[in-house]
Design a protein around this motif. Structure first.
Motif, PDB file in Angstrom:
ATOM      1  N   ILE A 165      38.809  35.682  52.345  1.00 21.48           N
ATOM      2  CA  ILE A 165      37.989  36.469  53.276  1.00 21.48           C
ATOM      3  C   ILE A 165      36.541  36.006  53.198  1.00 21.48           C
ATOM      4  O   ILE A 165      35.878  35.779  54.226  1.00 21.48           O
ATOM      5  CB  ILE A 165      38.104  37.979  52.958  1.00 21.48           C
ATOM      6  CG1 ILE A 165      39.548  38.449  53.118  1.00 21.48           C
ATOM      7  CG2 ILE A 165      37.162  38.788  53.846  1.00 21.48           C
ATOM      8  CD1 ILE A 165      39.791  39.872  52.640  1.00 21.48           C
ATOM      9  N   THR A 188      34.396  34.015  56.288  1.00 18.78           N
ATOM     10  CA  THR A 188      33.172  34.630  56.811  1.00 18.78           C
ATOM     11  C   THR A 188      31.950  33.771  56.488  1.00 18.78           C
ATOM     12  O   THR A 188      31.007  33.697  57.285  1.00 18.78           O
ATOM     13  CB  THR A 188      32.992  36.056  56.255  1.00 18.78           C
ATOM     14  OG1 THR A 188      33.142  36.043  54.832  1.00 18.78           O
ATOM     15  CG2 THR A 188      34.016  37.001  56.851  1.00 18.78           C
ATOM     16  N   ILE A 208      31.941  31.113  59.100  1.00 16.31           N
ATOM     17  CA  ILE A 208      31.448  31.630  60.381  1.00 16.31           C
ATOM     18  C   ILE A 208      29.924  31.698  60.362  1.00 16.31           C
ATOM     19  O   ILE A 208      29.250  31.269  61.309  1.00 16.31           O
ATOM     20  CB  ILE A 208      32.060  33.014  60.681  1.00 16.31           C
ATOM     21  CG1 ILE A 208      33.564  32.876  60.943  1.00 16.31           C
ATOM     22  CG2 ILE A 208      31.368  33.671  61.879  1.00 16.31           C
ATOM     23  CD1 ILE A 208      34.303  34.197  61.001  1.00 16.31           C
ATOM     24  N   GLY A 209      29.361  32.223  59.274  1.00 19.72           N
ATOM     25  CA  GLY A 209      27.898  32.327  59.189  1.00 19.72           C
ATOM     26  C   GLY A 209      27.223  30.978  59.222  1.00 19.72           C
ATOM     27  O   GLY A 209      26.190  30.795  59.906  1.00 19.72           O
ATOM     28  N   MET A 248      42.517  35.874  56.449  1.00 23.36           N
ATOM     29  CA  MET A 248      41.427  35.459  57.341  1.00 23.36           C
ATOM     30  C   MET A 248      41.505  36.069  58.736  1.00 23.36           C
ATOM     31  O   MET A 248      40.566  35.921  59.526  1.00 23.36           O
ATOM     32  CB  MET A 248      41.432  33.932  57.482  1.00 23.36           C
ATOM     33  CG  MET A 248      41.107  33.172  56.222  1.00 23.36           C
ATOM     34  SD  MET A 248      41.152  31.381  56.546  1.00 23.36           S
ATOM     35  CE  MET A 248      40.858  30.734  54.892  1.00 23.36           C
ATOM     36  N   GLU A 284      41.252  38.954  60.363  1.00 21.86           N
ATOM     37  CA  GLU A 284      40.203  39.805  60.957  1.00 21.86           C
ATOM     38  C   GLU A 284      38.958  38.988  61.267  1.00 21.86           C
ATOM     39  O   GLU A 284      38.343  39.131  62.325  1.00 21.86           O
ATOM     40  CB  GLU A 284      39.852  40.958  60.027  1.00 21.86           C
ATOM     41  CG  GLU A 284      38.814  41.905  60.623  1.00 21.86           C
ATOM     42  CD  GLU A 284      38.443  43.058  59.705  1.00 21.86           C
ATOM     43  OE1 GLU A 284      37.624  43.897  60.118  1.00 21.86           O
ATOM     44  OE2 GLU A 284      38.968  43.109  58.573  1.00 21.86           O
ATOM     45  N   ALA A 285      38.595  38.098  60.342  1.00 19.31           N
ATOM     46  CA  ALA A 285      37.401  37.284  60.550  1.00 19.31           C
ATOM     47  C   ALA A 285      37.593  36.279  61.684  1.00 19.31           C
ATOM     48  O   ALA A 285      36.634  35.955  62.396  1.00 19.31           O
ATOM     49  CB  ALA A 285      37.035  36.550  59.262  1.00 19.31           C
ATOM     50  N   LEU A 296      36.550  37.935  64.607  1.00 21.61           N
ATOM     51  CA  LEU A 296      35.081  37.981  64.689  1.00 21.61           C
ATOM     52  C   LEU A 296      34.540  36.699  65.302  1.00 21.61           C
ATOM     53  O   LEU A 296      33.645  36.736  66.156  1.00 21.61           O
ATOM     54  CB  LEU A 296      34.488  38.202  63.298  1.00 21.61           C
ATOM     55  CG  LEU A 296      32.956  38.140  63.199  1.00 21.61           C
ATOM     56  CD1 LEU A 296      32.309  39.281  63.977  1.00 21.61           C
ATOM     57  CD2 LEU A 296      32.521  38.175  61.730  1.00 21.61           C
ATOM     58  N   ALA A 297      35.066  35.555  64.872  1.00 22.12           N
ATOM     59  CA  ALA A 297      34.625  34.278  65.444  1.00 22.12           C
ATOM     60  C   ALA A 297      34.930  34.226  66.932  1.00 22.12           C
ATOM     61  O   ALA A 297      34.133  33.715  67.724  1.00 22.12           O
ATOM     62  CB  ALA A 297      35.305  33.114  64.722  1.00 22.12           C
ATOM     63  N   GLY A 322      30.179  42.190  66.401  1.00 20.61           N
ATOM     64  CA  GLY A 322      31.628  42.107  66.560  1.00 20.61           C
ATOM     65  C   GLY A 322      32.179  43.113  67.545  1.00 20.61           C
ATOM     66  O   GLY A 322      33.370  43.061  67.859  1.00 20.61           O
TER      67      GLY A 322
END
Length: 577
Positions: free
Chosen positions: A252, A256, A259-260, A280, A282-283, A286-287, A429
């Motif tokens: 996780i 993330t 992504i950052g 991964m 959920e993230a 987000l992406a 998000g």
């Protein structure tokens, strides 16, 4: 003389099997032979049976062989488990220490060599792998100086004394077996290789190299089999290019962080296997919502849960395509060779930037960890595309925000990096408007969903399908993905000898699915077989859903943790047609 040969070494994990295979295959590679390797190993650090098999050829190969010519055994278990693969007249080189016995019904020549004893005479039993290597190398009648060069490469960093000791161990094994056999075995002499330079690597190393060439300068990841070698490769290489690898506390955090970093403009990747991919999900959503580029490598292994962490499987397809909650655009591509692993990783970074979406590179354990020869890579093919990355933002009115999520004709919005003058916008998000401000307005929701989902309309990557279709209306079309391509071609040679015409397609673009490109081939074939390493026919299901022809498509499935063998595919296809 013969044009190809199969060699295997077996023993307990931690006993030197891996290093023996590495040196043996490195020496063969130096002579210019084509190689294809497969590792069977236990999910333990030490102990448990392990074996490495190498197919050696004067011609390009992309599959392991059905049978076996030479077996090097450190224990009786290795003989009992693997002797059944030996062809008639095959050879077993075994440590005399355990009084080796050839199983009943096996026609093989046994050469008991005091492997451990000879190593101990040099001061340590640890060198028994070099004694064994020297013995099997000598039976092939290959030049010992080439093998010694590979030994120097392996142990050079430990000093000259260690190198010399290992070379002496090689010679002891060589001399003993040649005396036992009366010289090299005439029926095992390989034809001379072409001598041309070839790369010899695993898929994970090719992925790591592709990431560096693509401009990746950060990898955030958590170790997991069979993906860890990507991380290990980049730990050594990325710092030379101003990059780094961060081992995070879990998957996780890894995704993330990626992504950052991508949001900040640094090309970043992460890699994992099925269990990590699940964490991964959920993230990944987000992406998709924030339209941030993201590259993930999923090296498939046996599941579910911990499953078979060191065995072959192709069962994550549906998870990659449908695993995230809600609906986002994403791309899933599946390399089919070592070369593909390199070029497709570069393509993944370009696609992620161009379409501002998550891109998943789908491999499997055999492709990720199987060491193979490949031709020198063509760096002139490489192009870097950062997509709609805006550096000079037009001057905006006072307090006006940059429309980071502007609705455009192609669905892809202009993107700015943090700190860019005039590029101020919200990132969240939750659903948002064109500037990123949260919005639950129904009309806005429809516009944003339509915008995001339209990005990939008509996307078809280069060689999304790799075809070998010489027949206009073949008896059989065999479809596969990932590492299965070479095995399919080997089986098709046998089918052709039986008068069965066949075509072969490797699906390399898994999502969005290349329906229109695949349809004519299925339509033309009398029967279609979809071959995959899973129990539920996931690729076949995608074809039926997107293309149709459900009555024509039959599945060939294997999910016992082992890759397909050419003979298995040949026999199954004969029965199916």
């Amino acid at each position: 003389m013969i044009s190809q040969l199969s060699w295997k070494i077996g023993g307990q994990q931690g006993e030197g099997v891996e290093s023996t295979d590495r040196i043996f295959s490195t020496a063969l590679n130096r002579l210019g032979y084509y190689l294809y390797g497969y590792r069977h190993f236990s999910s333990r650090i030490k102990g448990g049976h392990t074996n490495n098999k190498i197919r050696i050829s004067t011609e390009p190969i992309r599959a392991i062989s059905d049978d076996l010519d030479i077996l090097v055994a450190f224990d009786q278990e290795s003989i009992d488990l693997n002797a059944g693969e030996l062809r008639m007249g095959g050879v077993i080189v075994a440590d005399a220490k355990f009084n080796p016995v050839v199983p009943e019904g096996i026609d093989a020549r046994l050469f008991p060599v005091p492997i451990t004893k000879l190593a101990e005479e040099l001061g340590t039993s640890l060198m028994k792998n070099m004694v064994a290597s020297g013995a099997s190398w000598a039976l092939l009648g290959l030049p010992l100086d080439v093998f010694n060069g590979a030994v120097e490469e392996e142990f050079g960093r430990k000093g000259r004394a260690i190198v010399d000791k290992n070379i002496e161990a090689v010679k002891l094994g060589s001399d003993y077996v040649l005396d036992l056999a009366g010289g090299p075995l005439d029926d095992f002499k390989l034809q001379q290789a072409d001598g041309k330079q070839k790369l010899f690597m695993i898929g994970n190393e090719a992925i790591g190299l592709g990431a560096i060439v693509a401009g990746c300068r950060l990898m955030s990841a958590y170790p997991i089999t069979p993906a860890s070698e990507i991380m290990e490769y980049l730990i050594k290489k990325l710092p030379k290019f101003g990059g780094t690898v961060v081992q995070t506390e879990d998957e996780i955090a890894a995704v993330t962080m990626a992504i950052g970093a991508n949001y900040a403009g640094v090309r970043t990747m992460t890699a994992s296997a099925g269990p990590g991919l699940s964490l991964m999900m959920e993230a990944i959503g987000l992406a998709g919502m924030t339209e941030t580029p993201l590259v993930i490598v999923d090296t498939q292994r046996g599941g579910p849960s911990t499953g078979l962490p060191t065995k072959q499987e192709q069962s994550d397809l549906l998870a990659m395509v449908y695993g995230t909650h809600g609906e986002i655009p994403k791309v899933v591509i599946a390399p089919a060779s070592i070369e593909d692993c390199f070029y497709d990783t570069i393509e993944a970074f370009n696609l992620a930037d161009q379409y501002q979406v998550p891109v998943i590179v789908m491999t499997d354990l055999q492709l990720s960890l199987g060491k193979q020869s490949c031709e020198p890579l063509d760096y002139n093919r490489i192009q870097i595309n950062r997509g709609k990355l805006v550096q000079d933002v037009p001057e905006l009115e006072d307090k006006e925000l940059f429309k980071r999520y502007a609705v455009t004709e192609d669905g892809v919005s202009p993107r700015v990096l943090p700190g860019e003058k005039g590029g101020l916008h919200h990132v969240t998000g939750v659903e948002h408007d064109e500037t990123g401000r949260p919005s639950e307005n129904a009309n806005n929701r429809r516009r944003m969903m339509d915008k995001r989902l339209s990005k990939l309309n008509g996307l078809y990557i280069r060689e999304g399908l790799r075809t070998d279709a010489p027949h206009v209306s073949p008896d059989l079309l065999i479809i596969g993905m990932g590492s299965t391509g070479g095995t399919i071609d080997a089986a098709r040679e046998r089918l052709n000898n039986d008068g069965v015409t066949s075509n072969h397609i490797t699906v390399r673009q898994i999502h969005p699915f290349p329906s229109e490109q695949l349809k004519p081939y299925i339509n033309a074939a009398k029967q279609v077989v979809v071959m995959e390493n899973n129990a539920t026919g996931q690729l076949a299901g995608q074809i039926k859903m997107h293309v149709g022809y459900g009555d024509k498509i039959k599945s060939l499935l294997k999910y016992d943790g082992n890759p397909f063998l050419p003979q298995e595919v040949y026999q199954a296809c004969k029965e199916l047609i």
